[in-house]
Design an enzyme around this catalytic site. Structure first.
Site, PDB file in Angstrom:
ATOM      1  N   THR A   1       0.794  -1.234   0.000  1.00 27.73           N
ATOM      2  CA  THR A   1       0.000   0.000   0.000  1.00 27.73           C
ATOM      3  C   THR A   1       0.824   1.281   0.000  1.00 27.73           C
ATOM      4  O   THR A   1       0.620   2.152  -0.852  1.00 27.73           O
ATOM      5  CB  THR A   1      -0.962   0.001   1.198  1.00 27.73           C
ATOM      6  OG1 THR A   1      -1.875  -1.081   1.053  1.00 27.73           O
ATOM      7  CG2 THR A   1      -1.736   1.310   1.289  1.00 27.73           C
TER       8      THR A   1
ATOM      9  N   ASN B   1       5.008  -0.519   4.080  1.00 27.55           N
ATOM     10  CA  ASN B   1       4.210   0.151   5.113  1.00 27.55           C
ATOM     11  C   ASN B   1       5.071   0.389   6.340  1.00 27.55           C
ATOM     12  O   ASN B   1       4.915   1.393   7.044  1.00 27.55           O
ATOM     13  CB  ASN B   1       3.003  -0.703   5.487  1.00 27.55           C
ATOM     14  CG  ASN B   1       2.010  -0.841   4.351  1.00 27.55           C
ATOM     15  OD1 ASN B   1       1.961  -0.010   3.444  1.00 27.55           O
ATOM     16  ND2 ASN B   1       1.206  -1.891   4.393  1.00 27.55           N
TER      17      ASN B   1
ATOM     18  N   ASP C   1      -9.570  -2.982   0.355  1.00 28.69           N
ATOM     19  CA  ASP C   1      -8.402  -3.723   0.837  1.00 28.69           C
ATOM     20  C   ASP C   1      -8.742  -4.531   2.089  1.00 28.69           C
ATOM     21  O   ASP C   1      -8.389  -5.708   2.198  1.00 28.69           O
ATOM     22  CB  ASP C   1      -7.264  -2.753   1.128  1.00 28.69           C
ATOM     23  CG  ASP C   1      -5.969  -3.460   1.503  1.00 28.69           C
ATOM     24  OD1 ASP C   1      -5.386  -4.131   0.622  1.00 28.69           O
ATOM     25  OD2 ASP C   1      -5.539  -3.349   2.662  1.00 28.69           O
TER      26      ASP C   1
ATOM     27  N   HIS D   1      -8.639  -8.565   2.066  1.00 31.02           N
ATOM     28  CA  HIS D   1      -7.755  -9.336   2.943  1.00 31.02           C
ATOM     29  C   HIS D   1      -8.542 -10.370   3.737  1.00 31.02           C
ATOM     30  O   HIS D   1      -8.092 -11.500   3.904  1.00 31.02           O
ATOM     31  CB  HIS D   1      -7.034  -8.397   3.910  1.00 31.02           C
ATOM     32  CG  HIS D   1      -5.782  -7.787   3.370  1.00 31.02           C
ATOM     33  ND1 HIS D   1      -4.655  -8.526   3.095  1.00 31.02           N
ATOM     34  CD2 HIS D   1      -5.477  -6.503   3.052  1.00 31.02           C
ATOM     35  CE1 HIS D   1      -3.699  -7.723   2.632  1.00 31.02           C
ATOM     36  NE2 HIS D   1      -4.183  -6.496   2.590  1.00 31.02           N
TER      37      HIS D   1
ATOM     38  N   HIS E   1      -2.094  -1.814  -5.643  1.00 31.98           N
ATOM     39  CA  HIS E   1      -1.611  -3.191  -5.815  1.00 31.98           C
ATOM     40  C   HIS E   1      -2.805  -4.080  -6.104  1.00 31.98           C
ATOM     41  O   HIS E   1      -3.958  -3.640  -6.002  1.00 31.98           O
ATOM     42  CB  HIS E   1      -0.867  -3.689  -4.567  1.00 31.98           C
ATOM     43  CG  HIS E   1      -1.669  -3.546  -3.303  1.00 31.98           C
ATOM     44  ND1 HIS E   1      -2.740  -4.366  -2.999  1.00 31.98           N
ATOM     45  CD2 HIS E   1      -1.567  -2.664  -2.267  1.00 31.98           C
ATOM     46  CE1 HIS E   1      -3.246  -3.995  -1.827  1.00 31.98           C
ATOM     47  NE2 HIS E   1      -2.567  -2.960  -1.364  1.00 31.98           N
TER      48      HIS E   1
END
Length: 556
Positions: free
Chosen positions: A94, A115, A316, A320, A364
């Site tokens: 990210t 990150n 996101d 996940h 991504h």
């Protein structure tokens, strides 16, 4: 008499030179006349950039038959799609992605290598946007102790403000702090993000000393409680979600305190405010806040271009937890489609259709959940970086007598404790080779090598170039690993991203609005091409670390 003759000769010699000087001397510049005869450079009133966190390219088309007319379909019909846009560095994470989109640069240059990463300078793991010199504005938590200072280059927003003596207004908005701060840049007027511990939108003293009244009013409306009061149900009848797996899967993640497994409806009431981030309503709330920011900063109304950078983080979080083949992800994108249609209608009314430049991309992609792959007889699996670190530390201690030889693991890299190696009188080369041999015994590891040997290790393209672009001399680790295809660093539920493979690196990029002709290209373009293209369209300098190229096909 002789003196007068000499004087006459001298004057005759000088006269032509004086006449020539008068004849060629420039006249005073007439600024008024110049302005009358000069046509101003054409620019959009506003640029709106949207990064959809974890959006794989195929989501543009996978759910295409279910999208309504005003969202993704409008983008593809009226806009220009760069169909083969790829990330050109690793790790595909990210913070790196948001930084690269808005700088045209790569981690090797801009310094945001993940990150988080281990900092040898401070002796601990560092967060990409952390800044201990600033304070939170908008809540009493530490969520606002953030700034863009760890980013080493300028953004397109910085260059836009530099181009007109800081008259342009630049604002970043996202649930994730890094999704707002890094795109907005160093000189932004503001960046706002969501504090899940309090349910408030916040900022930091880097930008201002008090939260604006409009933002306080937004917080007072308690948007999270409004959205979470009702269960998350599917937008359409559950039976119509035929593009996804069954609703209840053991490899999907559960919400905290959930008593209903992973099936719809999801009761989100009574759970912390932060849970809105892991639902499609987080995107809706973010866009509502972004609209308020646009209005309050009077963006798109002046005589210079303004820039609104939005990141949608909820895709996101949902991705996940449930994976890309889940009903939850499908429903999130169907709802996002409606949110985008509402956004475009709003921009058409507030700024004017054709007066704003819009682009949408991602930071991504994402890998399939390993459990899903195994269920369908496809290759893939899991790897645990922390377990690997402990195992290697134990083996090195037993063989070489060096304790805690690895001091950190992050971004598919190990940081070595050279002080401990030196104190034991051992060879770091021998230890590294031993560790690499041990790592390669695992089917999860495709490659492992000392980072210093990156240019001499046998690596296929584009892996070598992507790892080179991701390696920062001062911040990166000592041993690099690459997982095998479809393996993830994770557990039994959910999924992640970060590797060079297409499922993580192939992202959407669609342009629409001012200066854009409809169409598409299948030519390979890069994430780093977004910013130089914006610079060309805006007639401004590209950012200081830019390595990308202008996408020439998108303009008239």
């Amino acid at each position: 008499m002789k003196r007068n003759n000499l004087l006459t000769i001298a004057l005759l010699a000088v006269a032509p030179a004086v006449w020539a000087q008068k004849a060629t001397s420039p006249k005073p510049f007439d600024h008024t006349a110049a302005h009358k005869g000069t046509k101003a450079t054409s620019r959009p009133k506003l640029v709106v950039g949207v990064v959809v966190d974890q959006m794989r390219w195929d989501y543009l088309y996978r759910y295409g038959g279910r999208y309504a007319g005003g969202g993704f379909k409008r983008l593809l019909q009226e806009g220009f799609s760069c169909e083969n846009t790829l990330i050109n560095y690793t790790p595909t994470i990210t913070a790196c992605g948001h930084t690269c989109v808005y700088t045209g640069s790569v981690p090797a240059i801009h310094g945001i290598i993940g990150n988080t990463w281990y900092s040898n300078e401070i002796g601990r793991t560092m967060y990409c946007a952390e800044d201990t010199t600033v304070t939170t504005v908008g809540s009493t938590s530490a969520a606002g102790k953030m700034s863009p200072r760890n980013m080493l280059v300028t953004t397109i927003g910085d260059e836009l403000r530099l181009s007109n003596n800081f008259r342009s207004k630049v604002v970043g908005v996202a649930i994730k702090d890094r999704g707002a701060i890094l795109p907005a840049g160093h000189s932004a007027n503001a960046a706002f993000w969501y504090d899940g511990s309090t349910g408030n939108w916040v900022t930091s003293s880097y930008y201002m000393n008090e939260l604006p009244g409009w933002a306080q009013e937004f917080n007072n409306q308690k948007w999270p409680q409004q959205y979470l009061a009702k269960p998350w149900t599917t937008l359409y009848p559950l039976s119509t979600y035929t593009l996804s797996t069954a609703d209840e899967k053991a490899y999907e993640g559960k919400y905290k305190n959930s008593t209903t497994g992973t099936s719809f409806p999801h009761d989100l009431s009574g759970i912390a405010n932060g849970t809105i981030a892991a639902s499609p309503y987080g995107n809706t709330m973010t866009l509502e806040f972004a609209k308020k920011a646009l209005e309050s900063y009077n963006m798109g109304k002046g005589d210079v271009t303004d820039f609104l950078a939005i990141s949608l983080s909820s895709t996101d979080y949902v991705g996940h937890q449930f994976g890309p083949n889940s009903i939850e992800v499908e429903d999130t994108y169907l709802r996002l489609d409606h949110d985008l249609a509402t956004l475009f209608q709003y921009l058409d009314a507030k700024v004017g259709k054709g007066q704003y430049l819009f682009f949408i991309t991602a930071d991504h992609g994402v890998a399939h959940v390993p459990g899903f792959l195994q269920e369908n007889k496809l290759p893939g699996g899991t790897w645990d970086d922390r377990a690997a670190m402990k195992e290697l530390n134990d083996k090195v201690a037993a063989k070489f007598g060096v304790n805690n030889v690895i001091k950190a693991v992050d971004n598919y890299q190990f940081w070595l404790n050279y002080d401990n190696i030196a104190a034991a009188g051992k060879s770091s080369n021998d230890i590294q080779q031993f560790m690499i041999t041990e790592l390669l015994k695992s089917p999860a590891i495709a490659k492992a090598f000392p980072v210093r040997d990156l240019m001499t290790t046998v690596l296929p393209e584009p892996m070598r170039t992507m790892m080179t672009n991701g390696y920062n001399t001062k911040r990166s680790g000592d041993i690099q690993i690459a997982l095998s295809p479809a393996y993830i660093d994770g557990g039994k539920t959910g999924t992640t991203h970060g590797l060079w493979y297409p499922y993580d690196a192939h992202i959407p990029l669609v342009w629409m609005g001012w200066g854009i002709k409809p169409g598409k290209t299948n030519r390979t373009t890069g994430m780093t091409d977004i910013t130089p293209t914006l610079a060309a369209l805006l007639h401004i300098q590209m950012p200081s670390g830019n390595v990308g190229q202008v996408i020439q096909e998108i303009t008239h």
